[in-house]
Design a protein around this motif. Structure first.
Motif, PDB file in Angstrom:
ATOM      1  N   PRO A  50       0.817  -1.216   0.000  1.00 24.12           N
ATOM      2  CA  PRO A  50       0.000   0.000   0.000  1.00 24.12           C
ATOM      3  C   PRO A  50       0.850   1.265   0.000  1.00 24.12           C
ATOM      4  O   PRO A  50       2.074   1.216   0.189  1.00 24.12           O
ATOM      5  N   SER A  51       0.199   2.373  -0.204  1.00 26.45           N
ATOM      6  CA  SER A  51       0.867   3.661  -0.075  1.00 26.45           C
ATOM      7  C   SER A  51       0.934   4.009   1.404  1.00 26.45           C
ATOM      8  O   SER A  51      -0.093   4.084   2.081  1.00 26.45           O
ATOM      9  N   VAL A  52       2.140   4.191   1.924  1.00 16.73           N
ATOM     10  CA  VAL A  52       2.330   4.521   3.338  1.00 16.73           C
ATOM     11  C   VAL A  52       3.193   5.771   3.462  1.00 16.73           C
ATOM     12  O   VAL A  52       4.000   6.084   2.568  1.00 16.73           O
ATOM     13  N   GLY A  53       3.033   6.469   4.571  1.00 18.52           N
ATOM     14  CA  GLY A  53       3.849   7.652   4.818  1.00 18.52           C
ATOM     15  C   GLY A  53       5.308   7.273   5.061  1.00 18.52           C
ATOM     16  O   GLY A  53       5.586   6.218   5.638  1.00 18.52           O
ATOM     17  N   PHE A  54       6.230   8.104   4.624  1.00 18.88           N
ATOM     18  CA  PHE A  54       7.647   7.810   4.814  1.00 18.88           C
ATOM     19  C   PHE A  54       8.437   9.104   5.025  1.00 18.88           C
ATOM     20  O   PHE A  54       8.027  10.181   4.596  1.00 18.88           O
ATOM     21  N   GLN A  55       9.555   8.969   5.696  1.00 17.18           N
ATOM     22  CA  GLN A  55      10.421  10.105   6.006  1.00 17.18           C
ATOM     23  C   GLN A  55      11.856   9.748   5.634  1.00 17.18           C
ATOM     24  O   GLN A  55      12.360   8.683   6.019  1.00 17.18           O
ATOM     25  N   CYS A  56      12.479  10.601   4.848  1.00 15.06           N
ATOM     26  CA  CYS A  56      13.872  10.362   4.456  1.00 15.06           C
ATOM     27  C   CYS A  56      14.771  10.289   5.688  1.00 15.06           C
ATOM     28  O   CYS A  56      14.637  11.095   6.621  1.00 15.06           O
ATOM     29  N   ARG A  57      15.690   9.311   5.711  1.00 13.81           N
ATOM     30  CA  ARG A  57      16.635   9.159   6.808  1.00 13.81           C
ATOM     31  C   ARG A  57      18.047   9.378   6.276  1.00 13.81           C
ATOM     32  O   ARG A  57      18.703   8.446   5.791  1.00 13.81           O
ATOM     33  N   ASP A  92       5.842   5.000   8.205  1.00 14.83           N
ATOM     34  CA  ASP A  92       4.732   5.107   9.150  1.00 14.83           C
ATOM     35  C   ASP A  92       4.154   3.718   9.394  1.00 14.83           C
ATOM     36  O   ASP A  92       3.734   3.030   8.460  1.00 14.83           O
ATOM     37  N   LYS A  93       4.143   3.303  10.656  1.00 19.05           N
ATOM     38  CA  LYS A  93       3.627   1.979  11.009  1.00 19.05           C
ATOM     39  C   LYS A  93       2.360   2.065  11.851  1.00 19.05           C
ATOM     40  O   LYS A  93       2.001   1.117  12.550  1.00 19.05           O
ATOM     41  N   SER A  94       1.670   3.199  11.748  1.00 17.94           N
ATOM     42  CA  SER A  94       0.445   3.373  12.524  1.00 17.94           C
ATOM     43  C   SER A  94      -0.697   2.515  11.986  1.00 17.94           C
ATOM     44  O   SER A  94      -1.612   2.150  12.729  1.00 17.94           O
ATOM     45  N   VAL A  95      -0.663   2.179  10.677  1.00 14.29           N
ATOM     46  CA  VAL A  95      -1.715   1.366  10.077  1.00 14.29           C
ATOM     47  C   VAL A  95      -1.229  -0.055   9.828  1.00 14.29           C
ATOM     48  O   VAL A  95      -1.904  -1.024  10.184  1.00 14.29           O
ATOM     49  N   PHE A  96      -0.049  -0.191   9.223  1.00 17.94           N
ATOM     50  CA  PHE A  96       0.510  -1.515   8.915  1.00 17.94           C
ATOM     51  C   PHE A  96       1.821  -1.686   9.672  1.00 17.94           C
ATOM     52  O   PHE A  96       2.687  -0.793   9.653  1.00 17.94           O
ATOM     53  N   SER A  97       1.994  -2.842  10.308  1.00 20.75           N
ATOM     54  CA  SER A  97       3.247  -3.099  11.016  1.00 20.75           C
ATOM     55  C   SER A  97       4.372  -3.441  10.057  1.00 20.75           C
ATOM     56  O   SER A  97       5.550  -3.191  10.334  1.00 20.75           O
ATOM     57  N   SER A  98       4.023  -4.029   8.923  1.00 24.67           N
ATOM     58  CA  SER A  98       5.022  -4.400   7.920  1.00 24.67           C
ATOM     59  C   SER A  98       4.358  -4.451   6.550  1.00 24.67           C
ATOM     60  O   SER A  98       3.264  -5.005   6.410  1.00 24.67           O
ATOM     61  N   THR A  99       5.023  -3.878   5.553  1.00 23.05           N
ATOM     62  CA  THR A  99       4.520  -3.908   4.178  1.00 23.05           C
ATOM     63  C   THR A  99       5.670  -4.167   3.218  1.00 23.05           C
ATOM     64  O   THR A  99       6.844  -3.928   3.542  1.00 23.05           O
ATOM     65  N   ALA A 100       5.343  -4.649   2.047  1.00 20.97           N
ATOM     66  CA  ALA A 100       6.362  -4.793   1.008  1.00 20.97           C
ATOM     67  C   ALA A 100       6.868  -3.420   0.589  1.00 20.97           C
ATOM     68  O   ALA A 100       8.028  -3.278   0.182  1.00 20.97           O
ATOM     69  N   THR A 101       6.033  -2.415   0.688  1.00 23.67           N
ATOM     70  CA  THR A 101       6.452  -1.041   0.361  1.00 23.67           C
ATOM     71  C   THR A 101       7.624  -0.621   1.223  1.00 23.67           C
ATOM     72  O   THR A 101       8.615  -0.066   0.728  1.00 23.67           O
ATOM     73  N   GLY A 102       7.543  -0.882   2.534  1.00 22.15           N
ATOM     74  CA  GLY A 102       8.617  -0.503   3.436  1.00 22.15           C
ATOM     75  C   GLY A 102       9.805  -1.440   3.385  1.00 22.15           C
ATOM     76  O   GLY A 102      10.960  -1.008   3.436  1.00 22.15           O
ATOM     77  N   GLU A 103       9.551  -2.733   3.262  1.00 21.66           N
ATOM     78  CA  GLU A 103      10.657  -3.703   3.272  1.00 21.66           C
ATOM     79  C   GLU A 103      11.551  -3.554   2.051  1.00 21.66           C
ATOM     80  O   GLU A 103      12.775  -3.713   2.143  1.00 21.66           O
ATOM     81  N   PHE A 104      10.954  -3.232   0.896  1.00 16.60           N
ATOM     82  CA  PHE A 104      11.733  -3.127  -0.335  1.00 16.60           C
ATOM     83  C   PHE A 104      11.883  -1.680  -0.828  1.00 16.60           C
ATOM     84  O   PHE A 104      12.322  -1.468  -1.955  1.00 16.60           O
ATOM     85  N   ASP A 105      11.528  -0.721   0.016  1.00 14.69           N
ATOM     86  CA  ASP A 105      11.679   0.708  -0.313  1.00 14.69           C
ATOM     87  C   ASP A 105      11.031   1.055  -1.656  1.00 14.69           C
ATOM     88  O   ASP A 105      11.674   1.578  -2.574  1.00 14.69           O
ATOM     89  N   LEU A 106       9.745   0.786  -1.766  1.00 13.91           N
ATOM     90  CA  LEU A 106       9.021   1.058  -3.004  1.00 13.91           C
ATOM     91  C   LEU A 106       8.470   2.489  -2.997  1.00 13.91           C
ATOM     92  O   LEU A 106       7.264   2.730  -3.089  1.00 13.91           O
ATOM     93  N   VAL A 107       9.394   3.429  -2.868  1.00 15.13           N
ATOM     94  CA  VAL A 107       9.042   4.849  -2.847  1.00 15.13           C
ATOM     95  C   VAL A 107      10.003   5.614  -3.753  1.00 15.13           C
ATOM     96  O   VAL A 107      11.017   5.073  -4.214  1.00 15.13           O
ATOM     97  N   CYS A 108       9.648   6.858  -4.014  1.00 20.23           N
ATOM     98  CA  CYS A 108      10.479   7.746  -4.825  1.00 20.23           C
ATOM     99  C   CYS A 108      10.778   7.116  -6.189  1.00 20.23           C
ATOM    100  O   CYS A 108       9.865   6.796  -6.923  1.00 20.23           O
ATOM    101  N   SER A 109      12.051   6.886  -6.496  1.00 17.43           N
ATOM    102  CA  SER A 109      12.398   6.369  -7.827  1.00 17.43           C
ATOM    103  C   SER A 109      11.928   4.936  -8.034  1.00 17.43           C
ATOM    104  O   SER A 109      11.867   4.455  -9.169  1.00 17.43           O
ATOM    105  N   ARG A 110      11.589   4.240  -6.961  1.00 17.16           N
ATOM    106  CA  ARG A 110      11.116   2.857  -7.065  1.00 17.16           C
ATOM    107  C   ARG A 110       9.604   2.749  -6.825  1.00 17.16           C
ATOM    108  O   ARG A 110       9.069   1.652  -6.720  1.00 17.16           O
ATOM    109  N   GLU A 111       8.928   3.880  -6.804  1.00 17.73           N
ATOM    110  CA  GLU A 111       7.495   3.860  -6.522  1.00 17.73           C
ATOM    111  C   GLU A 111       6.706   3.130  -7.610  1.00 17.73           C
ATOM    112  O   GLU A 111       5.653   2.537  -7.336  1.00 17.73           O
ATOM    113  N   TYR A 112       7.208   3.155  -8.837  1.00 18.25           N
ATOM    114  CA  TYR A 112       6.503   2.477  -9.919  1.00 18.25           C
ATOM    115  C   TYR A 112       6.375   0.981  -9.661  1.00 18.25           C
ATOM    116  O   TYR A 112       5.451   0.318 -10.151  1.00 18.25           O
TER     117      TYR A 112
END
Length: 542
Positions: A50-57, A92-112
C-alpha cells in the motif's frame, strides 16, 4: 428444424432430465470456493504494497535539509551545498506493522514497482486466457483446472517466503498467468438452461464475500508476509474435490469421446437420482453434435465470392484471427467478439479502479474494502432475477450507464462532503459489479461451445488490459488531478453501455454448440418458440 439445431436442443433437454442435484452442486461448490479465494490475490496491493507515509533518513552527523517529497536531501556545509538522493527511509507503522512497500523501499524512484506489484498479476493474465482457452478446447477443461489450481496455490503461497521484490513480481506474474476462467466455464457447461443465469450470478457471490473477508483479514493481520500466507494456504482445501470432478460432457461429445461422455452422464444420473434416455438414442444424439462440430471446424460458413473470401482472409490475418473454428469467420461472431472485448476492457478498468481507490474515497482502507465487497452482494443477488426477467442485454446496459453517471458526478462533489462521495462511489461499484457479473453469463451464452473458451479467453485478455491500467490511473493520475479518475471511469462505463446495445439477446435461447447456430435466425426462433410451448405445457400440467 435441422439435425444440428435439434441435437443442441436435445442436449439442453438432457441436462434438464438429469435434474440439478449433487453432481451439479459439486461443480458449483468448486467454482464458488475458487471465487471466494481469488480476491486476496487480485486485490493484494491494497494491503501488501500500500501507499504509506515515509520520512527520508539521511546520514547522521550532517547538517541537511530534507526535500519536501522526502526523496532527496541537501547537505549544507561551509565548502559546498549539494543535493543527494535518499537511500533509506523511516515508514509510518500506525496502520501496517510491515509492508512490502517498506521492506523493499518502493518509494520515490522505485514507486513504480508498487503499482507494478498490483498490475503485473493482470499482465500475467493478458495472454493466459488465449493459451488456456486453446488447451481447454484441445485437451479438456479438467486438465486446465488441475494445472491452474496447483500452480496458483504453490506460487501464491511461495510469495510469503521470498526476499527479493523482483522474484515476488515473477511469482505474481505466474499467479496471474494461471488465473484462467475455465472453472466458471466448466460449471456453466453442466448447468441446465433454465438455471444458467442464476448459477452464473450466484457463483459470483463468494467473490463479494471474499472481497469483504479480505478487508477483515487485512484489519486483523497487519504483517504482509503473515497476511499473504493466511490467504494462500486455504487454496489447498480445493485439492480433494479434483478427484470427484468429471470432464465437461459437452466438450467430450464435441471431441468424439462418447464412451467417456457416457460414463460421466451415467454418473450424473446416479448422483442426481435421475434417468437417462435409452442408450442408442443417447449415442445418436452425441454423434449428431460431434458431426456438426467437425463440419464447423473444418469448413467455417462463408457464402461470399472467391474474391471476397480472399479479402476477408487477409483482414482476419491482420486481426490475428487464425485459429479454427474462427472467432472472425462470420459477421455475427466477429461483432460478438469485438463488443465483448470492449465491454470486458472497460468493466475491468472501472471495477478494479474502484476497488483500489480507497485512499481517495475513504480514510479507512479496511472499511472501504469491506464496503466494496458488501456492495457486490446485492448487485449479484438482484442481478439474477433481473436478467431472468429483463434479459442480459438491457440489464448490462443499465448497469454500465448508472455506474457511469454516478462516477461522473463524483468529479463535481467537494471532497469534504465525504458521505456523498462514499455513497456515489458505492453506487458506482454496485452497478459496475452487476454489469461485470451479467456479462460473465452473457459471454458464455453468446459464444458457441466449439469456441466458447477461446472467445471468453480473448474477452478476458481485454479485461486484463483494463485491470492493468487501473493501478496507474489511481496511483499516478489521481494524485495529480484528483477528479480525473472519476471522469475516466465514468465516461468509459457509458461507452460500454453504448457498445452493448449492438449485441443480441440470449434470454431463453439454447446454448449454441456451433457458429452455424448463430446464423440461422429463423430456425433459432422456431426452436425457442417450441421450447417456450413445451415449458408452458409443463407449467400447466404441474
Amino acid at each position: 428444424m435441422d439435425k444440428a439445431k435439434m441435437s443442441n436442443t436435445k442436449f439442453d433437454e438432457l441436462l434438464s432430465n438429469l435434474k440439478t442435484s449433487k453432481w451439479n452442486f459439486m461443480y458449483f461448490l468448486f467454482a464458488s470456493t475458487w471465487f471466494f479465494l481469488i480476491p486476496p490475490q487480485s486485490l493484494s496491493g491494497a494491503y501488501i504494497a500500500p501507499s504509506v507515509g515515509f520520512q527520508c533518513r539521511p546520514p547522521e552527523n550532517l547538517n541537511v535539509t530534507i526535500a519536501e517529497d522526502n526523496c532527496s536531501y541537501r547537505v549544507n556545509s561551509s565548502s559546498e551545498v549539494k543535493d543527494y538522493p535518499c537511500t533509506s527511509w523511516d515508514y509510518d507503522k500506525s496502520v501496517f506493522s510491515s509492508t512490502a512497500t517498506g521492506e523493499f523501499d518502493l518509494v520515490c524512484s522505485r514507486e513504480y514497482l508498487r503499482a507494478t506489484y498490483q498490475s503485473i498479476k493482470m499482465f500475467g493474465t493478458f495472454v493466459s486466457p488465449i493459451i488456456g482457452g486453446y488447451f481447454a478446447d484441445r485437451f479438456g477443461r479438467k486438465l486446465v483446472v488441475v494445472v491452474t489450481l496447483v500452480t496458483f496455490t504453490l506460487c501464491s503461497t511461495g510469495i510469503a517466503f521470498l526476499h527479493n521484490i523482483y522474484a515476488i513480481l515473477v511469482f505474481r506474474f505466474i499467479v496471474g498467468f494461471v488465473n484462467i476462467p475455465t472453472f466458471y466455464t466448466l460449471a456453466m457447461e453442466v448447468t441446465e438452461m433454465r438455471l444458467r443465469s442464476f448459477v452464473g450470478i450466484l457463483t459470483a457471490l463468494p467473490w463479494a464475500l471474499g472481497t469483504a473477508a479480505w478487508g477483515g483479514m487485512g484489519y486483523f493481520i497487519r504483517d504482509w508476509r503473515t497476511l499473504q500466507l493466511a490467504v494462500s494456504l486455504p487454496n489447498f482445501i480445493l485439492f480433494p474435490l479434483l478427484y470427484f470432478m468429471d470432464e465437461s460432457p459437452r466438450w467430450l461429445i464435441t471431441k468424439g469421446y462418447h464412451e467417456k461422455a457416457m460414463k460421466v452422464l451415467k454418473k450424473a444420473a446416479r448422483w442426481n437420482n435421475s434417468k437417462l434416455p435409452p442408450e442408442d438414442e443417447l449415442r445418436a444424439l452425441m454423434q449428431e453434435i460431434e458431426e456438426e462440430a467437425k463440419r464447423e471446424s473444418e469448413s467455417p460458413k462463408d457464402e461470399s465470392s472467391p474474391t471476397q473470401r480472399t479479402t476477408s482472409s487477409t483482414v482476419r490475418k491482420k486481426l490475428g484471427c487464425l485459429s479454427r473454428p474462427l472467432l472472425c469467420s462470420t459477421r455475427k461472431i466477429t461483432l460478438i467478439t469485438v463488443f465483448m472485448c470492449v465491454d470486458y476492457f472497460i468493466v475491468a478498468t472501472v471495477f478494479y479502479g474502484l476497488s483500489l481507490n480507497g485512499t481517495n474515497f475513504s480514510a479507512d482502507p479496511f472499511l472501504y474494502m469491506v464496503l466494496t465487497g458488501l456492495m457486490e452482494i446485492p448487485a449479484y443477488s438482484i442481478t439474477a432475477p433481473v436478467i431472468q426477467r429483463f434479459g442480459r442485454k438491457k440489464s448490462t446496459v443499465f448497469g454500465f450507464c448508472v455506474s457511469g453517471v454516478s462516477l461522473l458526478a463524483l468529479a463535481f462533489i467537494p471532497e469534504d462532503v465525504t458521505w456523498l462521495v462514499m455513497t456515489l462511489a458505492m453506487v458506482g461499484k454496485m452497478m459496475i459489479s452487476a454489469a461485470y457479473q451479467t456479462i460473465y453469463v452473457y459471454v458464455n451464452e453468446l459464444f458457441p461451445t466449439v469456441v466458447r473458451v477461446k472467445g471468453m479467453g480473448i474477452a478476458v485478455v481485454a479485461s486484463r488490459l483494463g485491470s492493468m491500467m487501473s493501478p496507474y490511473i489511481t496511483d499516478y493520475i489521481g494524485p495529480l488531478v484528483p477528479w480525473m479518475p472519476s471522469v475516466i471511469f465514468g465516461g468509459a462505463a457509458l461507452v460500454a453501455g453504448l457498445s452493448t446495445m449492438f449485441l443480441p439477446e440470449t434470454l431463453g435461447k439454447p446454448l449454441p454448440d456451433t457458429i452455424t447456430d448463430l446464423e440461422d435466425k429463423k430456425r433459432s426462433k422456431e426452436r425457442t418458440d417450441v421450447e417456450g410451448e413445451e415449458e408452458e405445457k409443463k407449467r400447466l400440467n404441474s
